[in-house]
Design an enzyme around this catalytic site. Structure first.
Site, PDB file in Angstrom:
ATOM      1  N   ASP A 147      55.767   7.498  11.724  1.00  0.00           N
ATOM      2  CA  ASP A 147      55.241   8.307  12.828  1.00  0.00           C
ATOM      3  C   ASP A 147      56.301   8.469  13.913  1.00  0.00           C
ATOM      4  O   ASP A 147      56.099   8.112  15.073  1.00  0.00           O
ATOM      5  CB  ASP A 147      53.974   7.666  13.391  1.00  0.00           C
ATOM      6  N   ASP A 174      54.737  11.468   8.800  1.00  0.00           N
ATOM      7  CA  ASP A 174      54.699  11.994  10.166  1.00  0.00           C
ATOM      8  C   ASP A 174      56.098  11.992  10.774  1.00  0.00           C
ATOM      9  O   ASP A 174      56.473  11.099  11.544  1.00  0.00           O
ATOM     10  CB  ASP A 174      53.712  11.227  11.041  1.00  0.00           C
ATOM     11  N   TYR A 177      56.106  15.974  13.886  1.00  0.00           N
ATOM     12  CA  TYR A 177      54.929  16.358  14.668  1.00  0.00           C
ATOM     13  C   TYR A 177      55.007  17.830  15.080  1.00  0.00           C
ATOM     14  O   TYR A 177      54.588  18.221  16.173  1.00  0.00           O
ATOM     15  CB  TYR A 177      54.750  15.466  15.894  1.00  0.00           C
ATOM     16  N   ASN A 207      49.948  13.230   7.565  1.00  0.00           N
ATOM     17  CA  ASN A 207      49.003  14.304   7.852  1.00  0.00           C
ATOM     18  C   ASN A 207      49.592  15.407   8.725  1.00  0.00           C
ATOM     19  O   ASN A 207      49.188  16.574   8.631  1.00  0.00           O
ATOM     20  CB  ASN A 207      47.740  13.738   8.503  1.00  0.00           C
ATOM     21  N   HIS A 291      51.245   6.902   3.746  1.00  0.00           N
ATOM     22  CA  HIS A 291      50.968   7.163   5.162  1.00  0.00           C
ATOM     23  C   HIS A 291      49.702   6.469   5.664  1.00  0.00           C
ATOM     24  O   HIS A 291      49.752   5.685   6.613  1.00  0.00           O
ATOM     25  CB  HIS A 291      50.879   8.660   5.433  1.00  0.00           C
ATOM     26  N   HIS A 301      41.621   5.429  12.959  1.00  0.00           N
ATOM     27  CA  HIS A 301      41.760   5.821  11.546  1.00  0.00           C
ATOM     28  C   HIS A 301      41.106   4.828  10.589  1.00  0.00           C
ATOM     29  O   HIS A 301      41.572   4.642   9.463  1.00  0.00           O
ATOM     30  CB  HIS A 301      43.240   6.004  11.186  1.00  0.00           C
ATOM     31  N   HIS A 328      50.544   6.094  10.199  1.00  0.00           N
ATOM     32  CA  HIS A 328      49.284   6.731  10.621  1.00  0.00           C
ATOM     33  C   HIS A 328      48.654   6.082  11.843  1.00  0.00           C
ATOM     34  O   HIS A 328      48.334   6.764  12.823  1.00  0.00           O
ATOM     35  CB  HIS A 328      48.305   6.747   9.452  1.00  0.00           C
ATOM     36  N   VAL A 329      48.438   4.782  11.810  1.00  0.00           N
ATOM     37  CA  VAL A 329      47.927   4.056  12.977  1.00  0.00           C
ATOM     38  C   VAL A 329      49.112   3.748  13.883  1.00  0.00           C
ATOM     39  O   VAL A 329      50.073   3.124  13.463  1.00  0.00           O
ATOM     40  CB  VAL A 329      47.221   2.754  12.559  1.00  0.00           C
ATOM     41  N   HIS A 330      49.028   4.173  15.138  1.00  0.00           N
ATOM     42  CA  HIS A 330      50.158   4.069  16.055  1.00  0.00           C
ATOM     43  C   HIS A 330      50.225   2.689  16.696  1.00  0.00           C
ATOM     44  O   HIS A 330      50.062   2.513  17.908  1.00  0.00           O
ATOM     45  CB  HIS A 330      50.069   5.167  17.116  1.00  0.00           C
TER      46      HIS A 330
END
Length: 434
Positions: A147, A174, A177, A207, A291, A301, A328-330
């Protein structure tokens, strides 16, 4: 360009206070400002240069030119300014609504010697770049960051990554963005060029790479597949969205969370075959990236990777796979070894590392009480390093961004499952529920 900046501003308004991490001496900052990297070279000069591994001794060089007549050629050698080898490739381009990409060039060079510095020039003009090939044997060091985005925190992460040497960067989805705003893909390519042109970057999609639009662009991933071509054919994959490669005793599998993965899918069939063909004498370590995490105690998520876990987890366990990294999870979270929601000494160790510097901010809230399977969790920006020392042992460390310095906030030694007689027989281990 105004929309993402608006979203960022709203995040700052909603979360104005600095937050404390597990280290009470550290003050976590909010998401950074979106960074746009302009194009300052001529139309014919290469930009957005990045490299990726192809087979055991080759490298793909990728770049973009605005000049549609620029050659897809790379000159290279082991001395600065002296090129005794040359390779040609091809180029592509794409259209997305009113946006037209430049020519996207891809040239495979080699064979190359291991642990060797090479100097190269793209398209016969522009600046000289250089990279170092991975070593011929252990140890090898991977940087893993998810990400990434293009914010002030992204720049901080990349600076910290570059402060210590490594061999290969792995990115579990990711990237830019861009979210359909195609100029942001170009800005991202220019931002990461100083790093991605010097060490191979191996990526898989997230995503934010999907970029579908009903009827007009129903398949998605048009920009991602054109700009970040990976060596999927070399692992018998039919899709750039999932593939595997081997480097210095390590088999790396990049899965696609956003393409079909059930038992009837091409990805499932490919993964089963890929895992079955691994030679654990030649490659004692097997790591996997995707991801959407299969295990996650953050409120963000929740459950989004569950159907993929149910479809594929048994394949990983039977292999057995050593480590699984997700984004995915920040936030950052490290689990123990798990199989089927229980502790299992022969299951993979799971790590969530979606904290590269995205513009959406951090996932601040974890579920309580803490699961006994979650050994360390923290919503901060940072990056990870996996140093595989030999056939049996590796060291994992997570480096939290802390302004000028990257602080090692979490680390652990890991023993390979291929070296465990118990795991070769997949014996049962004590269980704890997640």
């Amino acid at each position: 360009m105004a929309f993402p900046i608006l979203i960022h501003t709203l995040c700052l308004l909603l979360f104005p206070q600095a937050l404390l991490s597990q280290d009470n001496n550290f003050v976590r900052q909010p998401a950074g400002q979106l960074t746009i990297t302009p194009h300052r070279r001529s139309h014919s000069d290469p930009q957005q240069v990045h490299i990726s591994l192809v087979g055991k001794d080759k490298m793909r060089v990728s770049w973009i030119t605005e000049d549609k007549h620029a050659e897809s050629v790379v000159e290279y050698g082991t001395e600065a300014g002296k090129y005794n080898a040359k390779a040609t490739g091809d180029h592509t381009s794409y259209q997305y609504f009113f946006y037209s990409s430049g020519n996207i060039h891809n040239v495979v060079i080699g064979p190359l010697r291991p642990a060797t510095a090479y100097f190269y020039r793209c398209g016969g003009s522009g600046p000289e770049f250089s990279f170092k090939t991975p070593p011929p044997k252990f140890p090898i060091e991977f940087v893993i960051v998810g990400d990434l985005g293009q914010t002030e925190w992204t720049a901080s992460t990349l600076k910290h990554v570059e402060s210590s040497d490594y061999d290969v960067l792995l990115l579990p989805g990711d990237l830019s963005y861009a979210d359909s705003q195609q100029p942001l893909w170009d800005s991202f390519g220019r931002l990461v060029e100083p790093y991605a042109s010097k060490r191979p970057w191996m990526v898989t999609e997230g995503n934010h790479e999907i970029e579908t639009f009903p009827v007009i662009y129903p398949q998605g991933f048009q920009a991602y597949n054109a700009r970040w071509l990976m060596p999927f054919q070399h692992s018998a994959s039919t899709s750039n969205l999932y593939y595997s490669f081997e480097v210095v005793g390590t088999h790396v599998i990049m899965l696609g969370s956003y393409t079909d993965f059930d038992a009837q899918s091409q990805q499932y069939t490919w993964l089963r075959s890929d895992l079955a063909n691994i030679d654990r004498v030649k490659t004692p370590w097997v790591i996997m990236l995707l991801h959407a995490p299969w295990y996650n105690t953050n409120e963000a998520h929740q459950g989004e990777g569950e159907s993929m876990r149910q479809a594929m987890e048994e394949l990983l366990y039977n292999a057995p796979v050593d480590l699984v990294f997700a984004g995915h999870v920040h936030a950052y979270e490290r689990f123990t070894r798990i199989y089927d929601n229980k502790f299992d000494s022969c299951g993979p160790m799971y790590v969530t590392i979606g904290d590269g510097g995205n513009r959406e901010g951090l996932a601040l809230t974890f579920k309580n009480p803490t699961s006994p399977l979650s050994l360390y969790r923290e919503p901060s920006f940072g990056h990870g390093r996996l140093r595989i020392v030999n056939e049996t042992h590796a060291h994992w460390s997570w480096h939290r961004n802390n302004d000028a310095d990257a602080v090692v906030a979490d680390d652990v030694w890991i023993e390979s499952l291929s070296s465990s007689k118990a795991c070769s027989k997949q014996q049962d281990a004590p269980k704890e529920e997640l």
